[in-house]
Design a protein around this motif. Structure first.
Motif, PDB file in Angstrom:
ATOM      1  N   THR A  95       0.813  -1.046   0.147  1.00  0.00           N
ATOM      2  CA  THR A  95      -0.037   0.038  -0.057  1.00  0.00           C
ATOM      3  C   THR A  95       0.971   1.089   0.019  1.00  0.00           C
ATOM      4  O   THR A  95       2.102   0.993   0.496  1.00  0.00           O
ATOM      5  N   SER A  98       1.127   5.090   1.831  1.00  0.00           N
ATOM      6  CA  SER A  98       0.907   5.821   2.787  1.00  0.00           C
ATOM      7  C   SER A  98      -0.183   6.638   2.763  1.00  0.00           C
ATOM      8  O   SER A  98      -0.390   7.270   1.448  1.00  0.00           O
ATOM      9  N   VAL A  99      -1.034   7.167   3.753  1.00  0.00           N
ATOM     10  CA  VAL A  99      -1.762   8.314   3.527  1.00  0.00           C
ATOM     11  C   VAL A  99      -1.288   9.391   2.868  1.00  0.00           C
ATOM     12  O   VAL A  99      -1.882  10.403   2.045  1.00  0.00           O
ATOM     13  N   ASP A 103      -4.946  -0.074  -0.042  1.00  0.00           N
ATOM     14  CA  ASP A 103      -4.599   1.578   0.445  1.00  0.00           C
ATOM     15  C   ASP A 103      -5.619   1.949   1.478  1.00  0.00           C
ATOM     16  O   ASP A 103      -6.734   1.791   1.547  1.00  0.00           O
ATOM     17  N   PRO A 104      -4.988   2.792   2.273  1.00  0.00           N
ATOM     18  CA  PRO A 104      -5.900   3.501   3.419  1.00  0.00           C
ATOM     19  C   PRO A 104      -6.673   4.749   2.552  1.00  0.00           C
ATOM     20  O   PRO A 104      -6.193   5.724   2.665  1.00  0.00           O
ATOM     21  N   ALA A 105      -7.781   4.264   2.382  1.00  0.00           N
ATOM     22  CA  ALA A 105      -8.727   5.044   1.485  1.00  0.00           C
ATOM     23  C   ALA A 105      -9.456   6.160   2.595  1.00  0.00           C
ATOM     24  O   ALA A 105     -10.726   5.795   2.982  1.00  0.00           O
ATOM     25  N   THR A 106      -8.863   6.977   3.500  1.00  0.00           N
ATOM     26  CA  THR A 106      -9.392   7.635   4.417  1.00  0.00           C
ATOM     27  C   THR A 106     -10.174   8.863   3.893  1.00  0.00           C
ATOM     28  O   THR A 106      -9.980   9.328   2.881  1.00  0.00           O
ATOM     29  N   ARG A 107     -10.748   9.485   4.830  1.00  0.00           N
ATOM     30  CA  ARG A 107     -11.360  10.909   4.503  1.00  0.00           C
ATOM     31  C   ARG A 107     -10.597  11.854   4.171  1.00  0.00           C
ATOM     32  O   ARG A 107     -10.747  12.649   3.155  1.00  0.00           O
ATOM     33  N   ALA A 108      -9.387  11.940   4.683  1.00  0.00           N
ATOM     34  CA  ALA A 108      -8.441  12.876   4.300  1.00  0.00           C
ATOM     35  C   ALA A 108      -7.785  12.670   2.817  1.00  0.00           C
ATOM     36  O   ALA A 108      -7.632  13.863   2.363  1.00  0.00           O
ATOM     37  N   VAL A 109      -7.732  11.540   2.323  1.00  0.00           N
ATOM     38  CA  VAL A 109      -7.218  11.052   1.329  1.00  0.00           C
ATOM     39  C   VAL A 109      -8.222  11.423   0.000  1.00  0.00           C
ATOM     40  O   VAL A 109      -7.856  11.888  -0.686  1.00  0.00           O
TER      41      VAL A 109
END
Length: 81
Positions: A40, A42-43, A61-67
């Motif tokens: 993956t 990183s953010v 991958d870290p599909a975060t809100r910030a991303v």
């Protein structure tokens, strides 16, 4: 800035076969970014890359809100996993 739509590919199985997919991307007129990824990104890496892309083919991958917010502040219109 390229007029071609840009797609970020971070899905490791697809990255391992990216040469097989390249003719399809070319046929559709898509410019592909295929970073060297073991598992993956990183953010921080995603926040840097996504705003430059119209689409994202996601791996684990870290599909975060910030991303996603970073992507939407740029060009990102679609993401698929």
């Amino acid at each position: 800035m390229s007029a071609l739509p840009k797609v970020l590919v971070t899905c490791p199985p697809m990255l391992g076969m990216i040469d097989s997919f390249q003719p399809l991307f070319d046929q559709q007129g898509w410019q592909v970014t295929a970073p060297k990824v073991v598992q993956t990104l990183s953010v921080e890496e995603l926040i840097e890359l996504l705003p430059q892309h119209d689409g994202w083919i996601i791996g684990d991958d870290p599909a975060t809100r910030a991303v996603f917010e970073a992507g939407q502040a740029g060009r990102l219109k679609a993401a698929v996993k």
